[in-house]
Design an enzyme around this catalytic site. Structure first.
Site, PDB file in Angstrom:
ATOM      1  N   LYS A 153      46.144  72.692 -11.282  1.00  0.00           N
ATOM      2  CA  LYS A 153      46.280  72.906  -9.835  1.00  0.00           C
ATOM      3  C   LYS A 153      47.324  73.976  -9.578  1.00  0.00           C
ATOM      4  CE  LYS A 153      48.818  71.345  -6.527  1.00  0.00           C
ATOM      5  NZ  LYS A 153      48.835  72.521  -5.613  1.00  0.00           N
ATOM      6  N   GLY A 206      58.217  72.587 -10.793  1.00  0.00           N
ATOM      7  CA  GLY A 206      58.432  72.633  -9.346  1.00  0.00           C
ATOM      8  C   GLY A 206      59.761  72.005  -8.990  1.00  0.00           C
ATOM      9  N   SER A 207      59.800  71.415  -7.810  1.00  0.00           N
ATOM     10  CA  SER A 207      61.061  70.871  -7.317  1.00  0.00           C
ATOM     11  C   SER A 207      61.404  69.563  -8.026  1.00  0.00           C
ATOM     12  CB  SER A 207      60.953  70.629  -5.813  1.00  0.00           C
ATOM     13  OG  SER A 207      59.933  69.680  -5.557  1.00  0.00           O
ATOM     14  N   VAL A 210      59.751  66.421  -6.233  1.00  0.00           N
ATOM     15  CA  VAL A 210      58.370  66.083  -6.612  1.00  0.00           C
ATOM     16  C   VAL A 210      58.320  65.658  -8.080  1.00  0.00           C
ATOM     17  CG1 VAL A 210      56.001  66.952  -6.811  1.00  0.00           C
ATOM     18  CG2 VAL A 210      57.366  67.526  -4.807  1.00  0.00           C
ATOM     19  N   GLY A 211      59.137  66.287  -8.919  1.00  0.00           N
ATOM     20  CA  GLY A 211      59.197  65.902 -10.333  1.00  0.00           C
ATOM     21  C   GLY A 211      59.509  64.418 -10.502  1.00  0.00           C
ATOM     22  N   GLU A 228      59.478  70.719 -15.728  1.00  0.00           N
ATOM     23  CA  GLU A 228      60.403  71.852 -15.625  1.00  0.00           C
ATOM     24  C   GLU A 228      60.795  71.942 -14.161  1.00  0.00           C
ATOM     25  OE1 GLU A 228      61.499  73.226 -18.188  1.00  0.00           O
ATOM     26  OE2 GLU A 228      59.929  73.203 -19.709  1.00  0.00           O
ATOM     27  N   CYS A 262      63.725  79.403 -11.376  1.00  0.00           N
ATOM     28  CA  CYS A 262      64.485  78.199 -11.736  1.00  0.00           C
ATOM     29  C   CYS A 262      65.637  78.548 -12.677  1.00  0.00           C
ATOM     30  CB  CYS A 262      63.574  77.138 -12.326  1.00  0.00           C
ATOM     31  SG  CYS A 262      62.440  77.784 -13.540  1.00  0.00           S
ATOM     32  N   GLU A 355      70.220  73.984  -5.271  1.00  0.00           N
ATOM     33  CA  GLU A 355      69.364  75.124  -5.619  1.00  0.00           C
ATOM     34  C   GLU A 355      68.898  75.786  -4.323  1.00  0.00           C
ATOM     35  OE1 GLU A 355      65.373  74.430  -7.390  1.00  0.00           O
ATOM     36  OE2 GLU A 355      65.953  75.963  -8.831  1.00  0.00           O
TER      37      GLU A 355
HETATM   38  P1  NAP Z   1      56.971  71.580  -5.017  1.00  0.00           P
HETATM   39  O1  NAP Z   1      56.596  70.835  -3.803  1.00  0.00           O
HETATM   40  O2  NAP Z   1      57.666  70.871  -6.097  1.00  0.00           O
HETATM   41  O3  NAP Z   1      55.630  72.278  -5.558  1.00  0.00           O
HETATM   42  C1  NAP Z   1      55.308  72.530  -6.907  1.00  0.00           C
HETATM   43  C2  NAP Z   1      53.856  72.143  -7.178  1.00  0.00           C
HETATM   44  O4  NAP Z   1      53.710  70.718  -7.046  1.00  0.00           O
HETATM   45  C3  NAP Z   1      52.851  72.750  -6.199  1.00  0.00           C
HETATM   46  O5  NAP Z   1      51.651  73.015  -6.879  1.00  0.00           O
HETATM   47  C4  NAP Z   1      52.684  71.622  -5.206  1.00  0.00           C
HETATM   48  O6  NAP Z   1      51.496  71.689  -4.449  1.00  0.00           O
HETATM   49  C5  NAP Z   1      52.686  70.426  -6.118  1.00  0.00           C
HETATM   50  N1  NAP Z   1      52.982  69.153  -5.445  1.00  0.00           N
HETATM   51  C6  NAP Z   1      53.649  68.953  -4.274  1.00  0.00           C
HETATM   52  N2  NAP Z   1      53.687  67.646  -3.977  1.00  0.00           N
HETATM   53  C7  NAP Z   1      53.041  66.993  -4.963  1.00  0.00           C
HETATM   54  C8  NAP Z   1      52.743  65.625  -5.225  1.00  0.00           C
HETATM   55  N3  NAP Z   1      53.136  64.654  -4.410  1.00  0.00           N
HETATM   56  N4  NAP Z   1      52.048  65.318  -6.343  1.00  0.00           N
HETATM   57  C9  NAP Z   1      51.664  66.269  -7.207  1.00  0.00           C
HETATM   58  N5  NAP Z   1      51.897  67.584  -7.003  1.00  0.00           N
HETATM   59  C10 NAP Z   1      52.590  67.940  -5.905  1.00  0.00           C
HETATM   60  O7  NAP Z   1      57.860  72.831  -4.625  1.00  0.00           O
HETATM   61  P2  NAP Z   1      57.803  73.646  -3.256  1.00  0.00           P
HETATM   62  O8  NAP Z   1      57.695  72.714  -2.080  1.00  0.00           O
HETATM   63  O9  NAP Z   1      56.782  74.699  -3.409  1.00  0.00           O
HETATM   64  O10 NAP Z   1      59.231  74.330  -3.252  1.00  0.00           O
HETATM   65  C11 NAP Z   1      60.361  73.625  -2.746  1.00  0.00           C
HETATM   66  C12 NAP Z   1      61.580  73.915  -3.572  1.00  0.00           C
HETATM   67  O11 NAP Z   1      61.359  73.502  -4.924  1.00  0.00           O
HETATM   68  C13 NAP Z   1      61.950  75.382  -3.721  1.00  0.00           C
HETATM   69  O12 NAP Z   1      62.639  75.873  -2.647  1.00  0.00           O
HETATM   70  C14 NAP Z   1      62.766  75.346  -4.978  1.00  0.00           C
HETATM   71  O13 NAP Z   1      64.067  74.940  -4.734  1.00  0.00           O
HETATM   72  C15 NAP Z   1      62.060  74.314  -5.824  1.00  0.00           C
HETATM   73  N6  NAP Z   1      61.107  74.924  -6.786  1.00  0.00           N
HETATM   74  C16 NAP Z   1      61.460  75.014  -8.071  1.00  0.00           C
HETATM   75  C17 NAP Z   1      60.593  75.608  -8.976  1.00  0.00           C
HETATM   76  C18 NAP Z   1      60.932  75.743 -10.407  1.00  0.00           C
HETATM   77  O14 NAP Z   1      60.387  76.607 -11.074  1.00  0.00           O
HETATM   78  N7  NAP Z   1      61.781  74.912 -10.948  1.00  0.00           N
HETATM   79  C19 NAP Z   1      59.355  76.096  -8.566  1.00  0.00           C
HETATM   80  C20 NAP Z   1      59.006  75.955  -7.215  1.00  0.00           C
HETATM   81  C21 NAP Z   1      59.893  75.363  -6.352  1.00  0.00           C
HETATM   82  P3  NAP Z   1      51.504  72.468  -3.036  1.00  0.00           P
HETATM   83  O15 NAP Z   1      51.329  73.876  -3.390  1.00  0.00           O
HETATM   84  O16 NAP Z   1      50.360  71.912  -2.288  1.00  0.00           O
HETATM   85  O17 NAP Z   1      52.796  72.171  -2.358  1.00  0.00           O
HETATM   86 MG    MG Z   2      56.718  70.925  -1.713  1.00  0.00          MG
END
Ligand code: NAP
Ligand code: MG
Length: 452
Positions: A153, A206-207, A210-211, A228, A262, A355
């Site tokens: 996804k 990701g965040s 959510v992790g 990660e 990240c 972050e």
């Molecule tokens: P996120 O919500 O953690 O999104 C990462 C991925 O997880 C996306 O594909 C997202 O889908 C999916 N996701 C969201 N909710 C989920 C759930 N309940 N179950 C399974 N998968 C789910 O991150 P974000 O909202 O895009 O970004 C928010 C913050 O996270 C950023 O500002 C940053 O601080 C951090 N972040 C960190 C990294 C990293 O590389 N460590 C990467 C991205 C973000 P959708 O696209 O539909 O939301």
């Molecule tokens: Mg999100």
């Protein structure tokens, strides 16, 4: 339902993408499970050959894939090209690795004992928007090489390169049900991966928020996980460092990809005795960062991914925050954000602990080596970091003392496909890439064969 992909540098529509709902996701998982026995039965050499062919298709399309990433994510063209090439290299690396994934032969009484590395089944990969191509590849290349089938996804904001990569895989001869890309919402398609009993493992980037949900959800069916997550990495500058080089490179250690990385070295810890000199050197370096249209070869930093992300980043810079200096951004449409250097008052300031995921770096002084290590470790995260000193003994001591998974001494090295990558503490669980990555896409099976 459709999702409109927006170009973050122009705010214009790129493409409207049909999203999968829960039923589509579940049906895709069932197909991936059905084809798994046939895929795992493909010989290692043939799987390797298919991955190499996939890599060659990616290589032939580097410019196309890069142009797509410029449009959907606002990545600079030079970064985007490197990201497509990274997918190619990761495919080649794991194509080679799978034929060398050796088991053990263990001395035991009464027989022979050997181990096998068996694939897991269906692997679900959930990708964020910040590095859509590489992060997808770090999951699918080892997963497929090891004999697993994959459902992936992409982030809602950035599905286009993943969709194209799946098409290239299929053109290369990898059966469509073996590698499926499923655009959709995290709360629907991502959640379906977590809930479905036929998914054996989740690879999530990701965040941290959510992790944590994914880790809790995976417990229900005891899924394997690789996580990660976020970071608040330190760039530690000692008084005996090559200050000119340290200052010239510090902006690129944090503002690359507009800070949406990240591994961003977003805490700049500087020894107090050289603070003034370092800041004098840093200011022109920050002002020299070329922010602009990401399609130009000379551009070094593009926009943030979305209006929402820009709002989020801006929320960190309220009136209580002391801004030392900033770089410049273009006028007009696009989610631009100035490269920004802030001074923290205490190590507990929000700009020191959270972050930001934007082009903001926080500067804080330290007095000695012990304090530098303590400050670097004063974080829930532990992903990456840099240490600048000409004293190799100090460099090694500090590197061993910092609780982080990917460090560099006198550089801000990016993630390499041939070395392990992952975090300590709340930056994640497990390691991707490098010589040991296949271990996390396989189970070890022990077999004892009686000889008497
Ligand atoms: P996120 O919500 O953690 O999104 C990462 C991925 O997880 C996306 O594909 C997202 O889908 C999916 N996701 C969201 N909710 C989920 C759930 N309940 N179950 C399974 N998968 C789910 O991150 P974000 O909202 O895009 O970004 C928010 C913050 O996270 C950023 O500002 C940053 O601080 C951090 N972040 C960190 C990294 C990293 O590389 N460590 C990467 C991205 C973000 P959708 O696209 O539909 O939301
Ligand atoms: Mg999100």
């Amino acid at each position: 339902m459709n999702y409109d992909v927006i170009n973050p540098a122009t705010e214009q529509l790129v493409e409207s993408i049909e999203m999968n709902d829960e039923d589509c996701a579940n049906a895709a998982i069932e197909r991936a499970a059905a084809v798994y026995p046939r895929w795992r039965a493909v010989s290692h050499a043939d799987r390797a050959r298919l991955l190499r062919r996939f890599a060659e298709r990616v290589d032939a399309e580097v410019e196309n894939l890069a142009a797509l990433e410029v449009r959907e994510a606002g990545h600079t063209i030079s970064n985007a090209r490197g990201e497509a090439q990274n997918v190619r290299d990761v495919l080649h690396y794991f194509a080679g690795a799978i034929e060398r994934h050796l088991g053990d032969q263990i001395p035991v009484d009464g027989g022979i004992d050997i181990t096998f590395h068996e694939p897991l089944g269906v692997v679900g990969i959930i990708v964020p928007w910040n590095f859509p191509m590489p992060i997808a590849g770090w999951g699918f290349a080892p997963a497929l090489a090891a004999g697993n089938t994959v459902v992936l996804k992409p982030a809602e904001l950035t599905p286009l390169t993943a969709i194209r990569l799946a098409a290239l895989a299929h053109e290369a001869g990898i059966p469509p049900d073996v590698f499926q890309v499923l655009p959709g919402k995290g709360s629907i398609v991502g959640q379906a991966f977590v809930d479905h009993p036929k998914i054996a493992k989740i690879v999530f980037t990701g965040s941290s928020a959510v992790g944590k949900q994914i880790m809790a959800g995976a417990a229900n069916t005891m899924k394997r996980i690789t996580l990660e997550l976020g970071g608040k990495s330190a760039n530690i500058i000692f008084d005996d460092a090559d200050l000119e080089r340290a200052a010239a490179t510090a902006p690129y250690g944090v503002f690359d990809n507009a800070g949406q990385d990240c591994c961003a070295r977003s805490r700049l810890l500087v020894q107090r005795s050289v603070m003034d000199k370092f800041m004098t050197l840093l200011e022109p370096a920050v002002q020299g960062v070329k922010v602009g249209a990401p399609g130009y070869e000379s551009t070094e930093m593009g926009p943030l991914i979305s209006a929402q992300q820009r709002k989020r980043v801006a929320s960190f810079l309220d009136d209580s925050v002391d801004i030392a200096f900033t770089g410049t951004i273009p006028a007009g449409a696009g989610y631009w954000f100035k490269p920004t250097v802030v001074l923290a008052k205490t190590a507990q300031d929000r700009v020191m602990t959270e972050e930001i995921f934007g082009p903001v770096v926080t500067v804080f002084p330290f007095d000695d080596e012990a304090e530098a290590i303590a400050l670097a470790n004063d974080s829930i995260y532990g992903l990456s970091g840099s240490i600048w000193t000409e004293n190799i003994g100090r460099g090694l001591r500090v590197a061993r003392g910092v609780e982080a998974g990917a460090l560099s001494l006198n550089s801000h090295s990016a993630v390499r496909y041939n070395t392990p990558f992952g975090g300590f503490k709340q930056s994640g669980i497990g390691r991707e890439l490098g010589p040991h990555a296949l271990a996390s896409f396989t189970e070890t099976k022990n077999l004892f064969i009686a000889t008497s």
